[in-house]
Design a protein around this motif. Structure first.
Motif, PDB file in Angstrom:
ATOM      1  N   VAL A 168       5.955   1.377   5.631  1.00  0.00           N
ATOM      2  CA  VAL A 168       4.641   1.097   4.793  1.00  0.00           C
ATOM      3  C   VAL A 168       4.105   1.990   3.971  1.00  0.00           C
ATOM      4  O   VAL A 168       3.626   1.728   2.797  1.00  0.00           O
ATOM      5  CB  VAL A 168       3.519   0.852   6.115  1.00  0.00           C
ATOM      6  CG1 VAL A 168       2.312   0.442   5.510  1.00  0.00           C
ATOM      7  CG2 VAL A 168       4.062  -0.290   6.986  1.00  0.00           C
ATOM      8  N   ASN A 169       4.616   3.366   4.276  1.00  0.00           N
ATOM      9  CA  ASN A 169       4.079   4.340   3.409  1.00  0.00           C
ATOM     10  C   ASN A 169       4.595   4.154   1.901  1.00  0.00           C
ATOM     11  O   ASN A 169       4.243   4.630   0.847  1.00  0.00           O
ATOM     12  CB  ASN A 169       4.195   5.998   4.115  1.00  0.00           C
ATOM     13  CG  ASN A 169       3.608   6.852   3.313  1.00  0.00           C
ATOM     14  OD1 ASN A 169       2.659   6.709   2.451  1.00  0.00           O
ATOM     15  ND2 ASN A 169       4.191   8.246   3.594  1.00  0.00           N
ATOM     16  N   ASP A 170       5.992   4.219   2.349  1.00  0.00           N
ATOM     17  CA  ASP A 170       6.868   4.062   0.871  1.00  0.00           C
ATOM     18  C   ASP A 170       6.297   2.951  -0.142  1.00  0.00           C
ATOM     19  O   ASP A 170       6.294   2.944  -1.370  1.00  0.00           O
ATOM     20  CB  ASP A 170       8.293   3.759   1.309  1.00  0.00           C
ATOM     21  CG  ASP A 170       8.889   4.979   1.964  1.00  0.00           C
ATOM     22  OD1 ASP A 170       8.193   5.955   1.919  1.00  0.00           O
ATOM     23  OD2 ASP A 170      10.121   5.025   2.749  1.00  0.00           O
ATOM     24  N   PHE A 171       6.008   1.803   0.738  1.00  0.00           N
ATOM     25  CA  PHE A 171       5.484   0.533  -0.257  1.00  0.00           C
ATOM     26  C   PHE A 171       4.342   0.909  -0.705  1.00  0.00           C
ATOM     27  O   PHE A 171       4.208   0.331  -2.117  1.00  0.00           O
ATOM     28  CB  PHE A 171       5.443  -0.399   0.733  1.00  0.00           C
ATOM     29  CG  PHE A 171       5.196  -1.769   0.222  1.00  0.00           C
ATOM     30  CD1 PHE A 171       5.875  -2.591  -0.756  1.00  0.00           C
ATOM     31  CD2 PHE A 171       3.662  -2.423   0.437  1.00  0.00           C
ATOM     32  CE1 PHE A 171       5.728  -3.924  -1.317  1.00  0.00           C
ATOM     33  CE2 PHE A 171       3.319  -3.607  -0.239  1.00  0.00           C
ATOM     34  CZ  PHE A 171       4.348  -4.374  -0.973  1.00  0.00           C
ATOM     35  N   GLU A 172       3.513   1.479  -0.399  1.00  0.00           N
ATOM     36  CA  GLU A 172       1.982   1.948  -0.827  1.00  0.00           C
ATOM     37  C   GLU A 172       2.049   2.623  -1.956  1.00  0.00           C
ATOM     38  O   GLU A 172       1.534   2.692  -2.896  1.00  0.00           O
ATOM     39  CB  GLU A 172       1.204   2.087   0.212  1.00  0.00           C
ATOM     40  CG  GLU A 172       0.716   1.167   1.385  1.00  0.00           C
ATOM     41  CD  GLU A 172      -0.196   1.684   2.542  1.00  0.00           C
ATOM     42  OE1 GLU A 172      -0.410   2.959   2.450  1.00  0.00           O
ATOM     43  OE2 GLU A 172      -0.817   0.986   2.937  1.00  0.00           O
TER      44      GLU A 172
ATOM     45  N   LEU B 114       5.130  -6.098  -7.609  1.00  0.00           N
ATOM     46  CA  LEU B 114       5.416  -6.832  -6.483  1.00  0.00           C
ATOM     47  C   LEU B 114       6.755  -7.279  -6.453  1.00  0.00           C
ATOM     48  O   LEU B 114       7.389  -7.509  -5.587  1.00  0.00           O
ATOM     49  CB  LEU B 114       4.468  -7.797  -6.031  1.00  0.00           C
ATOM     50  CG  LEU B 114       4.545  -8.288  -4.492  1.00  0.00           C
ATOM     51  CD1 LEU B 114       4.621  -7.517  -3.371  1.00  0.00           C
ATOM     52  CD2 LEU B 114       3.243  -9.340  -4.395  1.00  0.00           C
ATOM     53  N   VAL B 115       7.222  -7.866  -7.780  1.00  0.00           N
ATOM     54  CA  VAL B 115       8.415  -8.600  -7.745  1.00  0.00           C
ATOM     55  C   VAL B 115       9.670  -7.567  -7.463  1.00  0.00           C
ATOM     56  O   VAL B 115      10.469  -8.091  -6.744  1.00  0.00           O
ATOM     57  CB  VAL B 115       8.469  -9.115  -9.302  1.00  0.00           C
ATOM     58  CG1 VAL B 115       9.858  -9.970  -9.472  1.00  0.00           C
ATOM     59  CG2 VAL B 115       7.338 -10.156  -9.555  1.00  0.00           C
ATOM     60  N   GLU B 116       9.437  -6.423  -7.900  1.00  0.00           N
ATOM     61  CA  GLU B 116      10.568  -5.719  -7.532  1.00  0.00           C
ATOM     62  C   GLU B 116      10.402  -4.746  -6.121  1.00  0.00           C
ATOM     63  O   GLU B 116      11.555  -4.852  -5.520  1.00  0.00           O
ATOM     64  CB  GLU B 116      10.607  -4.245  -8.414  1.00  0.00           C
ATOM     65  CG  GLU B 116      10.653  -4.679  -9.884  1.00  0.00           C
ATOM     66  CD  GLU B 116      10.299  -3.573 -10.762  1.00  0.00           C
ATOM     67  OE1 GLU B 116      10.523  -3.510 -12.082  1.00  0.00           O
ATOM     68  OE2 GLU B 116       9.889  -2.583 -10.544  1.00  0.00           O
ATOM     69  N   LEU B 117       9.355  -4.771  -5.547  1.00  0.00           N
ATOM     70  CA  LEU B 117       9.095  -4.183  -4.148  1.00  0.00           C
ATOM     71  C   LEU B 117       9.295  -5.173  -3.119  1.00  0.00           C
ATOM     72  O   LEU B 117       9.900  -4.967  -1.996  1.00  0.00           O
ATOM     73  CB  LEU B 117       7.815  -3.611  -4.085  1.00  0.00           C
ATOM     74  CG  LEU B 117       7.588  -2.339  -4.999  1.00  0.00           C
ATOM     75  CD1 LEU B 117       6.165  -1.930  -4.637  1.00  0.00           C
ATOM     76  CD2 LEU B 117       8.650  -1.215  -4.618  1.00  0.00           C
ATOM     77  N   ALA B 118       8.958  -6.584  -3.250  1.00  0.00           N
ATOM     78  CA  ALA B 118       9.277  -7.618  -2.300  1.00  0.00           C
ATOM     79  C   ALA B 118      10.562  -7.566  -1.535  1.00  0.00           C
ATOM     80  O   ALA B 118      10.904  -7.759  -0.504  1.00  0.00           O
ATOM     81  CB  ALA B 118       8.732  -9.012  -2.712  1.00  0.00           C
ATOM     82  N   PRO B 119      11.876  -7.718  -2.594  1.00  0.00           N
ATOM     83  CA  PRO B 119      13.210  -7.723  -2.062  1.00  0.00           C
ATOM     84  C   PRO B 119      13.394  -6.360  -1.087  1.00  0.00           C
ATOM     85  O   PRO B 119      14.153  -6.410  -0.226  1.00  0.00           O
ATOM     86  CB  PRO B 119      14.021  -7.741  -3.293  1.00  0.00           C
ATOM     87  CG  PRO B 119      13.240  -8.405  -4.274  1.00  0.00           C
ATOM     88  CD  PRO B 119      11.718  -7.901  -4.085  1.00  0.00           C
TER      89      PRO B 119
ATOM     90  N   SER C 295      -2.064 -11.236  -4.619  1.00  0.00           N
ATOM     91  CA  SER C 295      -1.247 -11.759  -6.079  1.00  0.00           C
ATOM     92  C   SER C 295      -0.412 -13.090  -5.858  1.00  0.00           C
ATOM     93  O   SER C 295      -0.754 -13.999  -6.485  1.00  0.00           O
ATOM     94  CB  SER C 295      -0.616 -10.430  -6.299  1.00  0.00           C
ATOM     95  OG  SER C 295       0.286 -10.203  -5.408  1.00  0.00           O
ATOM     96  N   GLU C 296       0.647 -12.895  -5.206  1.00  0.00           N
ATOM     97  CA  GLU C 296       1.484 -14.000  -5.344  1.00  0.00           C
ATOM     98  C   GLU C 296       2.209 -14.231  -4.003  1.00  0.00           C
ATOM     99  O   GLU C 296       3.073 -13.423  -3.516  1.00  0.00           O
ATOM    100  CB  GLU C 296       2.781 -13.389  -6.383  1.00  0.00           C
ATOM    101  CG  GLU C 296       3.907 -14.552  -6.345  1.00  0.00           C
ATOM    102  CD  GLU C 296       3.477 -15.841  -6.844  1.00  0.00           C
ATOM    103  OE1 GLU C 296       3.636 -17.158  -6.271  1.00  0.00           O
ATOM    104  OE2 GLU C 296       2.665 -16.030  -7.743  1.00  0.00           O
ATOM    105  N   PRO C 297       1.763 -15.459  -3.244  1.00  0.00           N
ATOM    106  CA  PRO C 297       2.111 -15.847  -2.141  1.00  0.00           C
ATOM    107  C   PRO C 297       3.394 -16.196  -1.973  1.00  0.00           C
ATOM    108  O   PRO C 297       4.308 -16.362  -0.632  1.00  0.00           O
ATOM    109  CB  PRO C 297       1.035 -16.781  -1.445  1.00  0.00           C
ATOM    110  CG  PRO C 297       0.571 -17.216  -2.566  1.00  0.00           C
ATOM    111  CD  PRO C 297       0.594 -16.324  -3.863  1.00  0.00           C
ATOM    112  N   SER C 298       4.185 -16.671  -2.987  1.00  0.00           N
ATOM    113  CA  SER C 298       5.577 -17.425  -2.868  1.00  0.00           C
ATOM    114  C   SER C 298       6.604 -16.519  -2.221  1.00  0.00           C
ATOM    115  O   SER C 298       7.485 -16.912  -1.753  1.00  0.00           O
ATOM    116  CB  SER C 298       5.910 -18.036  -4.212  1.00  0.00           C
ATOM    117  OG  SER C 298       5.987 -17.110  -5.277  1.00  0.00           O
ATOM    118  N   HIS C 299       6.354 -15.032  -2.726  1.00  0.00           N
ATOM    119  CA  HIS C 299       7.315 -14.094  -2.391  1.00  0.00           C
ATOM    120  C   HIS C 299       7.666 -14.050  -0.732  1.00  0.00           C
ATOM    121  O   HIS C 299       8.662 -14.128  -0.129  1.00  0.00           O
ATOM    122  CB  HIS C 299       7.065 -12.784  -2.964  1.00  0.00           C
ATOM    123  CG  HIS C 299       7.207 -12.698  -4.472  1.00  0.00           C
ATOM    124  ND1 HIS C 299       8.007 -12.935  -4.962  1.00  0.00           N
ATOM    125  CD2 HIS C 299       5.948 -12.270  -5.192  1.00  0.00           C
ATOM    126  CE1 HIS C 299       8.019 -12.997  -6.653  1.00  0.00           C
ATOM    127  NE2 HIS C 299       6.618 -12.423  -6.360  1.00  0.00           N
TER     128      HIS C 299
END
Length: 700
Positions: free
Chosen positions: A566-570, A579-584, A619-623
């Motif tokens: 969670v901390n790394d993501f934030e 978000l396209v890069e971080l979601a996977p 932002s984008e719920p499809s991910h």
């Protein structure tokens, strides 16, 4: 033709008031010993799994129930036949009375009732051996009358055998004991005390099977054939051959042998869920990862072993056959066909020739047409009883022999001195089982061959008996009689004590410490003894090899990790990563934390999942939606039910009322999404099939 029964036993159990008191202090009353004896007789007949018949007559009962009492009013009172002659059951043991009564009965009249039941109470059955077991202490006098001699002659004509258990009729002298002794001797019966009877029933004995021969023609080439019969000599068999299946009613907790579960086997096509006819099925074999079909045409091209036969292939020296060449589940004895003197004479000549030349025969046997052929060894046997025959044991094929190599022992360091060899000879002599007991025992041999029972089989039979009579209790530990089979005889232990100590001195053993293999360049470990000086074990710091490792700054984050996702993501979002890069990355971390978790603590992946969902709502719920659908399917395949329950509460699809960009619509029925059914149906074909199976069909 009437069916034949080997043995029939009628048990006369005295339950009168004179059986409730014990003869001596601290001893069981006669009734308890007699009841236990009756239980053992019924149990023994159940365990040997034969067609024997057993019946129970109660002497001194509260009511009268027998055929003679109905024919002769006023006589044969207090005699109740609770079980007529029938195959023994566990219910017969359960129906035995638990306590003695306050009545008295006549043991002589009970014997007459039992004899009458043998004569007129059974029809359509031929009984080879008829036995009457009398369990009474003869404290209640019998009214014999003047017709005793006629009764004895009637017992002899009907071939009845009378057995008395519980009283030593040879030592005591009174009128009733003299009469019963005369009856036992006239009917070729026997007597025994309770201790003698219980010692004989200490172990469950197997029944003596009537040997059924396998008849073949022993062929020597196409023209010479000897009719033979093969009998089983030794064979490994199951403890209980025939089990009677019963269905237990979960409501009444009762078992029924008359009801069953109807089973039907069908082949269903997983694509359209249709039942396939058996005529349209082609069987196949799995070869690696491919299914090879095997049709009826292919069966015709298989190897055919031919008709039923027993053909001699040749003879070889007996020294060429080692124990590792033999296999199978038993040994057979081969004789010439019964009532065929020429065949018996030919087998006798063959046995004598093989013995004289030190040869054995190899024969190919086909039990039935086109069955698997087997090779057998035929060796000469001279039985101590005087019979001459061939022993038949199965021989391994080449592919069935496993060759194992061992290091040579004929080396100087393995050579033994004369003192060491003599010490072992002394040990073997002191542990001779043929002289394991002193003269106080009847037989000095311990664990005689073909007489020692198997402890495992005895314990299994004990457990079966205990479970039948005590269905709700845990199984007991093995009794002392079974555990005694594992103990060394005291005389053997005493005699072998000195030779063992002598061997310890002649063969000193040294503990070998296993050497730890060290990798090249590894730092050797040192241990500091508290008694040594610190300066003696101190290692020079300059001698230690220096290894330079890259140092990573604590605040430097390049990707989402498993330590604090969670901390790394934030942090990465704050640095401008999309978000396209971080979601996977974060979904991969969540999957890894769940799949490799065996402790049950899913707090870290759940927090990461909530953080990802919160960001996707903005932002984008499809991910999130697309990944969650695939993630749930994988969890179902991997049987991660614990996390699935947590996910049903926390992980929900993002619907349109949360974000207008969502690709999922609100469902009126379920309130989550239009994909709800496809996500949660447990019997879905796509979800029920393992992924490995799907990959297998894709490769085909």
């Amino acid at each position: 033709m009437a069916p034949t029964v080997d043995n029939a036993t009628l048990i006369i159990l005295d339950i009168g008031q004179h059986t409730s008191a014990s003869a001596e202090k601290n001893e069981k009353p006669f009734f308890e010993n007699a009841r236990q004896c009756a239980m053992r007789i019924i149990e023994k007949n159940i365990m040997i799994q034969t067609r024997n018949l057993v019946g129970v007559i109660l002497l001194g009962a509260n009511k009268t129930k027998n055929a003679l009492a109905e024919q002769c009013p006023g006589a044969f009172k207090r005699i109740e036949m609770t079980s007529e002659l029938q195959p023994p059951t566990w219910q017969m043991i359960r129906d035995l009375p638990q306590a003695a009564t306050s009545r008295k009965g006549d043991w002589f009249e009970a014997l007459v009732v039992a004899a009458h039941h043998y004569k007129d109470g059974i029809s359509g059955v031929k009984i080879n051996s008829k036995k009457i077991v009398l369990l009474t202490n003869f404290e209640a006098p019998a009214n014999v009358g003047k017709n005793f001699e006629e009764v004895v002659e009637g017992f002899k004509e009907d071939e009845l055998e009378v057995f008395v258990i519980g009283v030593d009729i040879e030592e005591q002298h009174n009128k009733d004991l003299q009469l019963i002794r005369q009856l036992v001797e006239a009917t070729n019966g026997d007597t025994a005390t309770f201790s003698e009877a219980f010692s004989g029933w200490m172990f469950h004995k197997t029944r003596g099977n009537k040997m059924t021969p396998q008849n073949f023609d022993l062929s020597f080439g196409p023209n010479v054939k000897i009719p033979i019969s093969a009998y089983i000599r030794i064979r490994d068999e199951a403890v209980v051959k025939n089990w009677q299946k019963a269905i237990k009613d979960p409501v009444t907790a009762t078992a029924s042998a008359n009801e069953g579960i109807q089973k039907e086997r069908k082949t269903i096509n997983t694509e359209n869920q249709k039942v396939i006819n058996p005529e349209d099925i082609i069987k196949g074999y799995l070869y690696g990862q491919k299914v090879i079909p095997f049709s009826d045409t292919d069966k015709e091209n298989l190897y055919q072993s031919g008709d039923r036969s027993f053909l001699i292939y040749g003879f070889t020296s007996a020294n060429n056959i080692q124990w590792q060449n033999l296999q199978g589940d038993g040994t057979y004895y081969v004789f010439g066909r019964k009532n065929d003197k020429k065949a018996q004479y030919a087998i006798t000549c063959l046995v004598e020739c093989l013995h004289e030349k030190n040869l054995v025969g190899l024969a190919r046997k086909v039990h039935c047409r086109n069955t698997e052929p087997k090779m057998f060894l035929l060796a000469p046997v001279f039985d101590p009883n005087g019979s001459v025959c061939l022993s038949m044991i199965r021989v391994c094929y080449k592919e069935e022999i496993k060759n194992m190599t061992f290091p040579p022992t004929e080396l100087k360091k393995f050579a033994c001195s004369d003192a060491q060899v003599n010490a072992f000879k002394e040990l073997i002599k002191s542990m001779d089982l043929t002289k394991a007991y002193d003269e106080s025992y009847g037989d000095t041999e311990a664990f005689p061959v073909a007489e020692t029972v198997s402890p495992a089989i005895q314990y299994i039979l004990d457990c079966i008996s205990y479970r039948a009579l005590n269905p709700g209790k845990p199984l007991p530990q093995p009794r002392d009689e079974i555990m005694s089979l594992f103990k060394v005889p005291p005389l053997i232990e005493k005699q072998s004590r000195d030779p063992i100590e002598k061997l310890k001195k002649l063969f000193p053993l040294h503990k070998i410490e296993k050497k730890v293999k060290r990798r090249a360049g590894a730092i050797p470990s040192t241990s500091v003894s508290p008694t040594n000086n610190a300066t003696d074990n101190k290692m020079d710091v300059d001698d230690v090899p220096k290894v330079h490792l890259p140092i990573m700054k604590n605040d430097e984050v390049t990707c989402v990790g498993t330590d604090d996702p969670v901390n790394d993501f934030e942090k990465l979002l704050g640095e401008g990563k999309s978000l396209v890069e971080l979601a996977p990355e974060i979904t991969e971390v969540i999957e890894g934390l769940v799949y490799t978790n065996f402790g049950g603590d899913f707090s870290k992946p759940l927090q990461a999942l909530k953080r990802l969902r919160t960001e996707c709502v903005k932002s984008e719920p499809s991910h999130y939606n697309n990944w969650l659908l695939k993630f749930k399917k994988d969890l179902l395949d991997r049987k991660k039910d614990a996390f699935l329950e947590l996910l049903s509460e926390e992980g929900k699809f993002i619907s349109k009322d949360e974000n207008s960009a969502s690709t999922f619509t609100q469902s009126d029925e379920h309130g989550d999404s239009q994909m709800y059914d496809n996500d949660t149906i447990p019997n879905s074909t796509e979800l029920a099939i393992d992924t490995e199976v799907n990959d297998l069909f894709d490769e085909m």
